[in-house]
Design a protein around this motif. Structure first.
Motif, PDB file in Angstrom:
ATOM      1  N   TRP A 158      -7.226 -18.529   4.128  1.00 58.56           N
ATOM      2  CA  TRP A 158      -6.645 -17.561   3.196  1.00 58.56           C
ATOM      3  C   TRP A 158      -7.431 -16.267   3.343  1.00 58.56           C
ATOM      4  N   ASP A 195      -7.444 -11.863   2.207  1.00 53.16           N
ATOM      5  CA  ASP A 195      -6.849 -10.784   1.422  1.00 53.16           C
ATOM      6  C   ASP A 195      -6.846  -9.517   2.241  1.00 53.16           C
ATOM      7  N   GLY A 229      -2.349  -9.240  -0.920  1.00 53.02           N
ATOM      8  CA  GLY A 229      -3.150 -10.417  -0.639  1.00 53.02           C
ATOM      9  C   GLY A 229      -2.342 -11.341   0.231  1.00 53.02           C
ATOM     10  N   SER A 265       3.115  -8.757  -9.446  1.00 54.11           N
ATOM     11  CA  SER A 265       2.738  -9.432  -8.209  1.00 54.11           C
ATOM     12  C   SER A 265       3.854 -10.363  -7.769  1.00 54.11           C
ATOM     13  N   LEU A 319       4.691 -13.597  -4.879  1.00 53.85           N
ATOM     14  CA  LEU A 319       4.214 -14.577  -3.911  1.00 53.85           C
ATOM     15  C   LEU A 319       5.388 -15.000  -3.048  1.00 53.85           C
ATOM     16  N   CYS A 325       6.158  -7.877   2.696  1.00 55.51           N
ATOM     17  CA  CYS A 325       5.170  -6.987   2.087  1.00 55.51           C
ATOM     18  C   CYS A 325       5.634  -5.533   2.113  1.00 55.51           C
ATOM     19  N   ASP A 327       1.476 -11.303  -2.034  1.00 47.77           N
ATOM     20  CA  ASP A 327       0.760 -12.464  -1.532  1.00 47.77           C
ATOM     21  C   ASP A 327       1.717 -13.282  -0.677  1.00 47.77           C
ATOM     22  N   TYR A 330      -2.730 -18.562  -7.513  1.00 47.32           N
ATOM     23  CA  TYR A 330      -1.937 -17.373  -7.810  1.00 47.32           C
ATOM     24  C   TYR A 330      -1.140 -17.526  -9.103  1.00 47.32           C
TER      25      TYR A 330
END
Length: 254
Positions: A3, A5, A18, A54, A56, A75, A86, A127
């Motif tokens: 993972w 960021d 992220g 945010s 995901l 993104c 994310d 998250y």
């Protein structure tokens, strides 16, 4: 699984990005070569001092088709929506593919692949997104469609339990190389999925079928593998996703 960021700056807008990305081999499927809102309103734009919403994005290599996650179409779309982005993406994976029945090693990463629903618990521990976007299914062409539908519905239920207050978005699987190809997930299939109790409140979008894409030759939008989008294709997909999100009122700040 690794993972990391990443930070993304775009024009006058600064949006944190992220990325949770695992790159691994794609799984070939028979006859298929994987490699995988009302319009804009002032309410959907957060101020410079406000905490951004945010999102995901969980999916496959299409979700992060380049090694630069901040330049992926999801993104890029998040930047336009002024969201923190994310990403959890495993090439070759799907709602079934990469799971218990057909795991594969991850290129350059420890461990083996996981399916999209298998990733939900660990992602939920890390998250707390406002929006969860499921972007898979392209690698699930080998099992019976009925089984894939059940896996999709199960994933929706797991995502709702993991993030009860988030907006859940399901993207209908397609490839940019032939936007009109439903990959076997036809309208009847989608109608049954949307009628499943687990799909209650889920926003279903079909951005690749956008007329701006479906009605044209998309060869200039594809990379060297003629499967994944190039930079221009990433931007066109991002624009189509943003238009679909806004048309369905997704991303309006509380």
């Amino acid at each position: 699984m690794r993972w990391r960021d990443l930070a993304l700056g775009a024009a006058a807008l600064t949006t944190l990005v992220g990325a949770a990305v695992v790159l691994g081999p794609d799984v070939a499927t028979p006859g298929h070569t994987p490699n995988e809102a009302a319009g804009p309103t002032t309410d959907s734009v957060t101020s410079d001092t406000a905490t951004p919403m945010s999102a995901l994005f969980i999916g496959d290599s299409y979700t992060v088709s380049s090694n630069f996650t901040e330049l992926s179409y999801v993104c890029r779309a998040a930047v336009q929506m002024r969201w923190k982005c994310d990403v959890s993406a495993i090439p070759g994976s799907g709602y079934i593919s990469g799971g218990e029945a057909n795991r594969f090693p991850l290129a350059g990463e420890p461990g083996s692949s996981t399916s999209i629903p298998e990733r939900v618990p660990s992602l939920a521990a890390e998250y707390s997104p406002d929006v969860v976007v499921l972007d898979g299914g392209r690698n699930d062409l080998f099992p019976p469609a009925e089984d894939v539908g059940k896996a999709m519905a199960y994933t929706l239920g797991e995502a709702r339990r993991a993030w009860p207050h988030a907006t859940l978005v399901f993207l209908r699987p397609r490839y940019l190389v032939n936007p009109g190809d439903n990959l076997g997930f036809d309208d009847d299939f989608m109608t049954r999925l949307e009628a499943d109790p687990a799909a209650a409140g889920v926003v279903f979008l079909d951005p690749i079928a956008d007329p701006e894409l479906a009605g044209r030759d998309t060869s200039d939008l594809l990379g060297p593998d003629h499967q994944h989008p190039n930079s221009l294709g990433e931007q066109r997909l991002a624009d189509a996703l943003v238009a679909a999100l806004r048309a369905h009122g997704v991303g309006v700040s509380p």
